[in-house]
Write a protein that holds these residues in place. Structure first.
Motif, PDB file in Angstrom:
ATOM      1  N   LEU A 124      -5.787 -44.742  -2.209  1.00 20.68           N
ATOM      2  CA  LEU A 124      -6.435 -45.988  -2.162  1.00 20.68           C
ATOM      3  C   LEU A 124      -7.607 -46.099  -2.808  1.00 20.68           C
ATOM      4  CD1 LEU A 124      -6.604 -49.000  -1.165  1.00 20.68           C
ATOM      5  CD2 LEU A 124      -7.271 -48.334   1.126  1.00 20.68           C
ATOM      6  N   ALA A 125      -8.415 -45.051  -2.646  1.00 19.90           N
ATOM      7  CA  ALA A 125      -9.866 -45.134  -3.249  1.00 19.90           C
ATOM      8  C   ALA A 125      -9.901 -45.109  -4.723  1.00 19.90           C
ATOM      9  CB  ALA A 125     -10.496 -43.618  -3.086  1.00 19.90           C
ATOM     10  N   GLU A 126      -8.844 -44.499  -5.343  1.00 21.23           N
ATOM     11  CA  GLU A 126      -8.685 -44.572  -6.891  1.00 21.23           C
ATOM     12  C   GLU A 126      -8.257 -45.991  -7.372  1.00 21.23           C
ATOM     13  OE1 GLU A 126      -5.804 -41.428  -8.060  1.00 21.23           O
ATOM     14  OE2 GLU A 126      -6.048 -41.965 -10.188  1.00 21.23           O
ATOM     15  N   ARG A 127      -7.343 -46.370  -6.548  1.00 21.50           N
ATOM     16  CA  ARG A 127      -6.995 -47.966  -6.998  1.00 21.50           C
ATOM     17  C   ARG A 127      -8.180 -48.743  -6.978  1.00 21.50           C
ATOM     18  NH1 ARG A 127      -3.022 -50.441  -3.405  1.00 21.50           N
ATOM     19  NH2 ARG A 127      -3.500 -52.408  -4.504  1.00 21.50           N
ATOM     20  N   ILE A 128      -9.122 -48.339  -5.861  1.00 18.27           N
ATOM     21  CA  ILE A 128     -10.320 -49.574  -5.757  1.00 18.27           C
ATOM     22  C   ILE A 128     -11.201 -49.367  -6.914  1.00 18.27           C
ATOM     23  CG2 ILE A 128     -12.315 -49.762  -4.276  1.00 18.27           C
ATOM     24  CD1 ILE A 128     -10.694 -49.472  -1.694  1.00 18.27           C
ATOM     25  N   VAL A 129     -11.625 -48.071  -6.963  1.00 17.03           N
ATOM     26  CA  VAL A 129     -12.191 -47.816  -8.374  1.00 17.03           C
ATOM     27  C   VAL A 129     -11.842 -48.619  -9.739  1.00 17.03           C
ATOM     28  CG1 VAL A 129     -13.548 -46.177  -9.815  1.00 17.03           C
ATOM     29  CG2 VAL A 129     -13.176 -45.680  -7.280  1.00 17.03           C
ATOM     30  N   HIS A 130     -10.470 -48.012  -9.881  1.00 16.73           N
ATOM     31  CA  HIS A 130      -9.927 -48.436 -10.934  1.00 16.73           C
ATOM     32  C   HIS A 130      -9.755 -50.242 -11.105  1.00 16.73           C
ATOM     33  CE1 HIS A 130      -7.111 -48.794 -14.293  1.00 16.73           C
ATOM     34  NE2 HIS A 130      -6.352 -49.541 -13.642  1.00 16.73           N
ATOM     35  N   GLU A 131      -9.647 -50.758  -9.935  1.00 14.20           N
ATOM     36  CA  GLU A 131      -9.609 -52.444 -10.301  1.00 14.20           C
ATOM     37  C   GLU A 131     -10.921 -52.826 -10.235  1.00 14.20           C
ATOM     38  OE1 GLU A 131      -7.048 -54.674  -8.430  1.00 14.20           O
ATOM     39  OE2 GLU A 131      -5.470 -53.036  -8.728  1.00 14.20           O
ATOM     40  N   VAL A 132     -12.064 -52.258  -9.596  1.00 14.92           N
ATOM     41  CA  VAL A 132     -13.345 -52.901  -9.642  1.00 14.92           C
ATOM     42  C   VAL A 132     -13.921 -52.573 -11.039  1.00 14.92           C
ATOM     43  CG1 VAL A 132     -15.746 -52.706  -8.843  1.00 14.92           C
ATOM     44  CG2 VAL A 132     -13.837 -52.365  -7.245  1.00 14.92           C
ATOM     45  N   ALA A 133     -13.478 -51.463 -11.724  1.00 15.10           N
ATOM     46  CA  ALA A 133     -14.157 -51.024 -12.927  1.00 15.10           C
ATOM     47  C   ALA A 133     -13.588 -51.821 -13.966  1.00 15.10           C
ATOM     48  CB  ALA A 133     -13.979 -49.539 -12.870  1.00 15.10           C
ATOM     49  N   SER A 134     -12.183 -52.294 -13.831  1.00 14.57           N
ATOM     50  CA  SER A 134     -11.458 -53.224 -14.765  1.00 14.57           C
ATOM     51  C   SER A 134     -12.037 -54.661 -14.784  1.00 14.57           C
ATOM     52  CB  SER A 134     -10.074 -53.185 -14.833  1.00 14.57           C
ATOM     53  OG  SER A 134      -9.543 -52.071 -13.910  1.00 14.57           O
ATOM     54  N   CYS A 135     -12.899 -55.001 -13.810  1.00 18.08           N
ATOM     55  CA  CYS A 135     -13.069 -56.466 -13.639  1.00 18.08           C
ATOM     56  C   CYS A 135     -14.774 -56.685 -13.817  1.00 18.08           C
ATOM     57  CB  CYS A 135     -13.064 -56.717 -12.212  1.00 18.08           C
ATOM     58  SG  CYS A 135     -11.494 -57.661 -11.789  1.00 18.08           S
ATOM     59  N   VAL A 136     -15.280 -55.646 -14.034  1.00 19.51           N
ATOM     60  CA  VAL A 136     -16.867 -55.772 -14.359  1.00 19.51           C
ATOM     61  C   VAL A 136     -17.137 -55.069 -15.764  1.00 19.51           C
ATOM     62  CG1 VAL A 136     -17.632 -56.357 -12.004  1.00 19.51           C
ATOM     63  CG2 VAL A 136     -17.728 -53.865 -12.896  1.00 19.51           C
ATOM     64  N   SER A 137     -18.244 -55.490 -16.340  1.00 22.32           N
ATOM     65  CA  SER A 137     -18.742 -54.861 -17.545  1.00 22.32           C
ATOM     66  C   SER A 137     -20.024 -53.737 -17.228  1.00 22.32           C
ATOM     67  CB  SER A 137     -19.283 -55.927 -18.604  1.00 22.32           C
ATOM     68  OG  SER A 137     -20.173 -56.603 -18.223  1.00 22.32           O
ATOM     69  N   VAL A 138     -20.584 -53.843 -16.098  1.00 20.07           N
ATOM     70  CA  VAL A 138     -21.361 -52.895 -15.873  1.00 20.07           C
ATOM     71  C   VAL A 138     -20.762 -51.465 -15.367  1.00 20.07           C
ATOM     72  CG1 VAL A 138     -23.174 -54.400 -15.183  1.00 20.07           C
ATOM     73  CG2 VAL A 138     -21.714 -53.604 -13.458  1.00 20.07           C
ATOM     74  N   PRO A 139     -21.410 -50.526 -15.410  1.00 16.75           N
ATOM     75  CA  PRO A 139     -21.047 -49.321 -14.864  1.00 16.75           C
ATOM     76  C   PRO A 139     -20.600 -49.438 -13.421  1.00 16.75           C
ATOM     77  CG  PRO A 139     -22.933 -48.992 -16.042  1.00 16.75           C
ATOM     78  CD  PRO A 139     -22.781 -50.437 -15.996  1.00 16.75           C
ATOM     79  N   VAL A 140     -19.540 -48.613 -12.835  1.00 17.67           N
ATOM     80  CA  VAL A 140     -19.264 -48.373 -11.568  1.00 17.67           C
ATOM     81  C   VAL A 140     -19.299 -47.370 -10.978  1.00 17.67           C
ATOM     82  CG1 VAL A 140     -17.240 -48.914  -9.880  1.00 17.67           C
ATOM     83  CG2 VAL A 140     -17.744 -50.529 -11.488  1.00 17.67           C
ATOM     84  N   THR A 141     -19.928 -47.104  -9.807  1.00 15.84           N
ATOM     85  CA  THR A 141     -20.280 -45.710  -9.277  1.00 15.84           C
ATOM     86  C   THR A 141     -19.526 -45.602  -7.936  1.00 15.84           C
ATOM     87  OG1 THR A 141     -22.201 -46.288  -8.491  1.00 15.84           O
ATOM     88  CG2 THR A 141     -22.278 -45.227 -10.659  1.00 15.84           C
ATOM     89  N   VAL A 142     -19.254 -44.409  -7.512  1.00 16.30           N
ATOM     90  CA  VAL A 142     -18.842 -43.959  -6.170  1.00 16.30           C
ATOM     91  C   VAL A 142     -20.002 -43.236  -5.225  1.00 16.30           C
ATOM     92  CG1 VAL A 142     -16.870 -42.836  -5.006  1.00 16.30           C
ATOM     93  CG2 VAL A 142     -16.430 -44.273  -6.625  1.00 16.30           C
ATOM     94  N   LYS A 143     -20.312 -43.666  -4.191  1.00 17.30           N
ATOM     95  CA  LYS A 143     -21.126 -42.811  -3.434  1.00 17.30           C
ATOM     96  C   LYS A 143     -20.167 -42.412  -2.043  1.00 17.30           C
ATOM     97  CE  LYS A 143     -25.753 -43.060  -1.003  1.00 17.30           C
ATOM     98  NZ  LYS A 143     -25.227 -43.134   0.445  1.00 17.30           N
ATOM     99  N   THR A 144     -20.449 -41.012  -1.930  1.00 11.64           N
ATOM    100  CA  THR A 144     -19.666 -40.450  -1.026  1.00 11.64           C
ATOM    101  C   THR A 144     -20.106 -39.215  -0.393  1.00 11.64           C
ATOM    102  OG1 THR A 144     -17.158 -39.597  -0.644  1.00 11.64           O
ATOM    103  CG2 THR A 144     -18.235 -38.802  -2.677  1.00 11.64           C
ATOM    104  N   ARG A 145     -19.457 -38.556   0.861  1.00 19.85           N
ATOM    105  CA  ARG A 145     -20.166 -37.553   1.410  1.00 19.85           C
ATOM    106  C   ARG A 145     -19.349 -36.218   0.862  1.00 19.85           C
ATOM    107  NH1 ARG A 145     -22.876 -37.739   6.738  1.00 19.85           N
ATOM    108  NH2 ARG A 145     -24.227 -39.577   6.501  1.00 19.85           N
TER     109      ARG A 145
END
Ligand SMILES: Cc1cc2nc3c(=O)[nH]c(=O)nc-3n(C[C@H](O)[C@H](O)[C@H](O)COP(=O)(O)O)c2cc1C
Length: 347
Positions: A124-145
């Protein structure tokens, strides 16, 4: 050089997202002291999708805020992507990066499948990053532990996942979610993720001094760092870190630190009180109701100032900016009679 390489080459030392803390006023003060980018507190994608005014407020900018990082949380890929797109339009050129919260361990977030819960659902995490990154032109980052359960380190795999799904960088807080804030942050996991991933890695956890920041950079090879608790009541930390980076590596990014008063110096008690007063006024200018947030900030600012405990008691009953002004005046007055005086520095 990718746009994100360019981004990270100028944003080395950033203010981390902190719910209830990294609002417009705090972001302004940290940026003035040299944070090259400041993140908003986490913003609920679901809340934004309901056009919730209180949620939308979290992406307000301060006058003159050129660039901001916005962190979103949620677990529905479509909602998160739609809201990331809305944020980008709304901020109209002022959005530097969208960060996705995949690390918040608190029950009201992780219990709903958001934040750190996504560590346990990398698909699910991968899908989220993929969908968000495909929708915006700015860089998308992930913050995790470092991982979810104590002893089960997953951040290295998570960094690879983030890379494959289109994230431009991954920020890692070196504690397991179940640890909350117990123990020390493990920076070794940041080094291991850096070794394994091709995307930039942003180190986070337990930077309370310029020396800590240097050690985090040097021991992990990370590309940038996020500072959270160390900046509470202490925006000067950014100037101190930038000064140390400059001294050690000869470059400290593009932060406005050359404008800072005595860049890199520790503040005197009087300077601490002045900064706290300014913080209260900035909060009040933004929204008079927001000034109650100043109770905790004021207590952080006066740490180590002679007379701080009486002042803390006074702050806790302040509700308006005038109340805070009176409490600061009283503290300054007490300070002028104290043997330690207003001078000297507090590190
Ligand atoms: C009061 C507070 C609020 C926080 N809120 C957020 C948040 O909204 N999003 C997030 O990703 N992390 C949040 N964090 C975690 C910090 O961003 C950071 O990862 C953590 O505090 C470790 O960094 P530090 O040792 O520099 O404090 C919060 C931490 C604190 C202390």
């Amino acid at each position: 050089m990718t746009p994100y390489d360019a981004f990270l080459s100028t944003h080395k030392v950033m203010l981390a997202p902190m719910a209830g803390v990294s609002d417009v006023a705090f972001r302004q003060l940290c940026s003035e002291q040299g944070a090259s980018l400041a993140f908003t507190e986490m913003v609920s994608a679901k809340g934004l999708s309901f056009a919730n005014e209180r949620t939308a407020h979290l992406i307000d900018l301060y006058a003159g805020e050129a660039l901001v990082g916005v962190q979103i949380f949620g677990h529905e890929p479509n909602t998160m992507a739609d809201q990331a797109k809305w944020i980008e339009q709304e901020l109209d050129g002022h959005l530097a990066v969208i960060d996705i919260n995949m690390g918040c361990p608190v029950r009201k977030i992780a219990g709903k499948g958001d934040g750190a819960a996504l560590i346990q659902d990398p698909v699910l995490a991968e899908r989220i990053v993929h969908e968000v990154a495909s929708c915006v032109s700015v860089p998308v980052t992930v913050k995790t532990r470092r991982g979810y359960y104590d002893g089960v380190e997953t951040c290295v795999d998570f960094a690879r996942m983030a890379q494959c799904s289109g994230a431009a960088a991954i920020a890692i807080h070196g504690r397991f979610a179940t640890q909350m804030y117990a123990g020390a942050a493990d920076w070794g996991c940041i080094a291991r993720a850096k070794e394994a991933a091709d995307i930039p890695v942003i180190g986070n956890g337990d930077v309370f001094s310029a020396q800590d920041a240097l050690e985090l950079f040097e021991s992990t090879g990370c590309d940038a760092i996020l500072v959270a608790r160390g900046a509470q009541g202490n925006p000067w930390l950014f100037a101190q870190i930038n000064a140390a980076l400059e001294e050690t590596f000869g470059a400290a990014g593009d932060g406005p630190q050359e404008d800072c008063m005595r860049a890199g110096a520790f503040p005197t008690p009087e300077e601490r009180i002045q900064m706290a007063r300014r913080h209260a006024h900035l909060l009040d200018d933004h929204h008079p109701k927001a000034v109650v947030r100043m109770r905790k900030h004021a207590s952080w600012y006066v740490k180590g100032v002679p007379g701080a405990s009486a002042a803390r008691a006074a702050f806790n009953s302040c509700s308006t900016v005038d109340d805070f002004d009176r409490a600061f005046d009283a503290l300054l007055e007490r300070l002028s009679h104290s043997p330690e005086g207003k001078q000297g520095t507090i590190g």
